[in-house]
Design an enzyme around this catalytic site. Structure first.
Site, PDB file in Angstrom:
ATOM      1  N   GLU A 147       0.812  -1.215   0.000  1.00 32.58           N
ATOM      2  CA  GLU A 147       0.000   0.000   0.000  1.00 32.58           C
ATOM      3  C   GLU A 147       0.849   1.271   0.000  1.00 32.58           C
ATOM      4  OE1 GLU A 147      -3.227   2.267   2.864  1.00 32.58           O
ATOM      5  OE2 GLU A 147      -2.849   0.145   3.159  1.00 32.58           O
ATOM      6  N   ASP A 148       1.941   1.251   0.768  1.00 34.37           N
ATOM      7  CA  ASP A 148       2.689   2.489   1.012  1.00 34.37           C
ATOM      8  C   ASP A 148       4.008   2.607   0.252  1.00 34.37           C
ATOM      9  OD1 ASP A 148       0.693   3.185   2.734  1.00 34.37           O
ATOM     10  OD2 ASP A 148       1.739   2.563   4.543  1.00 34.37           O
TER      11      ASP A 148
END
Length: 765
Positions: A94-95
């Site tokens: 996600e990051d």
């Protein structure tokens, strides 16, 4: 920051990260799982490198969050290496620039699948207006139906986020706390994670209602000494009896959580001092073998009932028939010598561990019976308990039938999360677990969709009952069907399970689509007959003419004959702006035309605040006498100055004000958290607001007169409405008042407590 300070900070960070990781590995090595330290170390080093240089809002290095989640997964839920690695890697995709494929190449398909389930998604099934939370939760559940470790790790992730929520701005706190209370706490409860569920509830309560939380914590501290004395006196004869019976045991003092106390105060309209079940007692004993556990529970129960009088309606046997999440215990409520009912929970050491760690502990015990005990990441997920599989199947059915509305989807899931259980028998004597308060219709759909859709009633304990009849534990149910029976719109009003509601809504939507198709065809034929062509513009013009909300509503109304087309419709399409209401050719309808309410008119007349495009949603909005008319106060909760409130940006970019505890606000926080705003009061007792106080007690001559004298004469408060009813010497009443704020309400309630025979006084939301 100087170079020297930078180096010191990096050294301090490295020390903190290393200590946290060593603590994780230490706890993992103490577990029953086969040791795969190399795999966990590989995942840790990969995540640390991926998140390098990133910090959380609290200021600490980001990698501390994945380590903390892995720590919860390992120590508080009891999972193994696969789950710990997935927890360490859960934010990488996600990051950072790494993909699920990268995770699969390095750590294998199983860890990649779990990480993918934990990764938030962009876009969505419900469209642009949809709730991002519902979307992410849906993806989570889709993956969960394949591997339940996904949801266990997500709960651990949410628990750490709640523990560190203080660093977030207030609007984010309300959103995350509300979402936690609405979705994750009941989910943790359903999975048997009672300790985590309680902490999630308390933390949500702490951030949403900080003053009430602090007050209850202080009251618990103030009453601790007297409570412990009661515990000692109550357990002394129990300890003696257990020792005489030869049990190895531990007796724990269990105190009701601040959230549970507050919730009971709200629901029962009582004060802290009026809650008598704050103290409970837990007996945890050692059994010689697994076979002896049930007998030992009942031996202890029998011994307790010889010491204290038991409550006849408060025996809960979760020993012979465990809950769907594996929970086992025997609950009995006993009368203490001080005259208070005290709940006692009797459970073995194994039962206690399952109660604390839920399904993870259940599988651990199941696997530890196999040769070699539990094995790494495989053994931690081998549950085959029929009730949990049934629950997962139900959720999968809901996911397979996408709801058009995000909040409908969340509500459907919650119907299953919150449900208490009853046990119902089929005609052949098979036991089915059903949610409490379910109906014959729910039971029919739980067996088969055909039975549900053609159900005309049932025989419950050999007696004929209707579809809406509510079932009780122990009922034997035979479903009666007819081929001529079909799903009715009214069924949705008494169906209570997620499965039944989802199936009914799906069938109604299918019927609705058929009716709309019929209506569209009728419109096309009528237009062709009158020399016109069916276009979107024509359909929209008729929709507006008949004061309907959409083309679909127009087609629906034509299909079910609530609207018939006539000369008035032709006049409208040909530009004649006169609507004929009389004569055989007029556009005739069976429904009453919509009349605008006073509230709608008032809202149109006043200048409501419209949220601009570049609006700082992190800054609080202050409600004052000057601007309060610019905001919408819906009828669901009637907030007044002094209440804990929040703002919600509606679909027209206006701001609604709700109490934070309002059921509508809870749904909004869980479904549309990005629209939640921090709202605070800046009022100075110049405006009046409506408040309703409920009264109850023992009737006597002159009581109403005394109540009105206290309010009107002593406090100079205007009474707008007064209602009292009396039955068998007991009265119940309500008073509508005009007050400035919450302080006024508190002063009124405190004064009314001095009136003789008033036993219950509370404010109605």
């Amino acid at each position: 920051m100087t170079e020297d300070e930078m180096m010191k900070r990096e050294a301090a960070d490295d020390k903190m990260i290393s200590e946290a990781y060593e603590r994780l590995i230490g706890d993992y090595l103490k577990s029953r799982h086969r040791k795969k330290v190399d795999l966990i170390t590989k995942a840790f080093n990969f995540a640390r490198q991926a998140h390098k240089g990133v910090r959380r809002l609290s200021g600490e290095p980001y990698i501390m969050h994945p380590i903390a989640v892995a720590q919860i997964v390992c120590s508080e839920i009891g999972l193994g290496s696969t789950s710990i690695c997935s927890a360490l890697l859960h934010d990488v995709v996600e990051d950072t620039d790494y993909t699920v494929e990268d995770i699969e190449n390095m750590f294998g398909p199983k860890i990649a699948q779990i990480v993918d389930g934990l990764t938030k998604i962009s876009g969505g099934i419900f469209g642009e207006q949809a709730s991002a939370q519902a979307e992410n939760f849906k993806k989570l559940l889709l993956t969960m139906s394949e591997d339940i470790r996904v949801i266990l790790i997500k709960i651990a992730d949410r628990l750490h986020n709640m523990r560190t929520l203080a660093s977030q701005p207030a609007n984010k706190q309300y959103k995350i706390a509300g979402e936690t209370l609405y979705i994750y706490a009941p989910l943790a409860h359903r999975l048997g994670l009672y300790k985590i569920k309680s902490e999630l509830e308390n933390l949500s309560f702490k951030f949403e209602h900080p003053e009430e939380y602090a007050t209850i914590v202080r009251q618990l501290e103030d009453s601790q000494v007297s409570r412990h004395e009661s515990f000692e006196k109550f357990t002394e004869p129990i300890e003696k009896a257990l020792e005489e019976m030869g049990f190895e045991y531990e007796i724990r003092e269990r105190v009701k959580t601040p959230y549970s106390i507050w919730n009971k105060m709200q629901n029962k309209h009582v004060t802290f001092d009026e809650i008598y079940d704050i103290l409970a007692v837990r007996i945890i004993f050692k059994s010689k073998s697994r076979k002896d556990e049930v007998d030992d529970c009942f031996k202890i129960y029998t011994a307790l009932t010889k010491i204290y009088r038991r409550h006849p309606d408060r025996l809960r046997d979760w020993v012979t028939k465990p809950k769907a999440n594996g929970y086992q215990a025997l609950h009995v409520t006993l009368m203490s010598k001080q005259g208070h009912w005290i709940e006692v929970q009797i459970r073995s050491e194994r039962m206690d561990e399952i109660a604390e760690q839920g399904l993870a502990a259940h599988w651990k015990y199941k696997e530890s019976n196999a040769p070699g005990g539990a094995v790494g990441g495989i053994a931690e997920y081998s549950e085959d308990e029929s009730e949990m599989n049934e629950w997962l199947r139900t959720i999968k059915e809901i996911l397979d039938d996408p709801q058009p509305d995000a909040m409908d989807f969340l509500d459907a899931i919650k119907l299953n999360l919150f449900a208490s259980e009853i046990f119902v028998f089929t005609p052949k004597g098979e036991i089915k677990t059903m949610p409490a308060d379910c109906t014959v219709l729910d039971f029919a759909f739980s067996i088969h969709t055909f039975l549900g859709s053609h159900c005309i009633g049932a025989k419950v304990n050999h007696k004929l009952v209707p579809l809406s009849h509510r079932l009780n534990s122990g009922d034997q149910v035979e479903i009666l069907t007819s081929k001529s029976q079909h799903v009715q719109p009214s069924w949705i009003n008494f169906a209570s399970t997620a499965k039944a509601k989802a199936k009914i809504q799906a069938m109604l939507r299918r019927i609705q689509r058929d009716v709309q198709k019929k209506g569209e065809e009728q419109l096309g034929e009528w237009l062709t007959k009158n020399g016109l062509e069916l276009t979107i513009a024509v359909a929209d013009q008729l929709t507006k003419f008949h004061e309907l909300g959409s083309r679909e509503e127009l087609y629906q109304s034509l299909g079910d004959a609530t609207i018939t087309l006539g000369d008035a419709d032709l006049d409208e399409l040909k530009g004649k702006n006169k609507k004929k209401n009389e004569g055989s050719g007029g556009g005739w309808r069976k429904y009453v035309p919509f009349v605008k309410s006073k509230k709608t008119t008032e809202e149109e007349q006043r200048d409501l605040f419209i949220v601009p495009e570049k609006f700082n949603r992190k800054k609080p909005i202050y409600l004052s006498e000057e601007n309060i008319s610019q905001f919408i106060f819906p009828d669901c909760c009637h907030p007044i100055p002094g209440d804990d409130v929040l703002g919600y940006i509606d679909n027209q970019n206006r701001i609604e004000i709700h109490k934070r505890a309002c059921p509508v606000a809870n749904r909004l926080k869980a479904g549309y958290g990005n629209r939640i705003l921090d709202v605070r009061w800046d009022m100075h007792k110049r405006l009046f607001f409506d408040a309703t106080i409920r009264l109850g007690g023992i009737d006597r001559r002159g009581l109403v007169n005394e109540v009105t004298r206290v309010i009107s004469n002593q406090l100079s408060v205007d009474i707008r409405k007064l209602m009292f009813t009396t039955e068998d010497g007991i009265f119940d009443g309500s008073i509508d008042l005009r007050v400035h704020d919450r302080e006024d309400v508190k002063e009124i309630i405190d004064k009314l407590k001095e009136v003789d025979n008033l036993k219950e006084i509370s404010q109605i939301m």
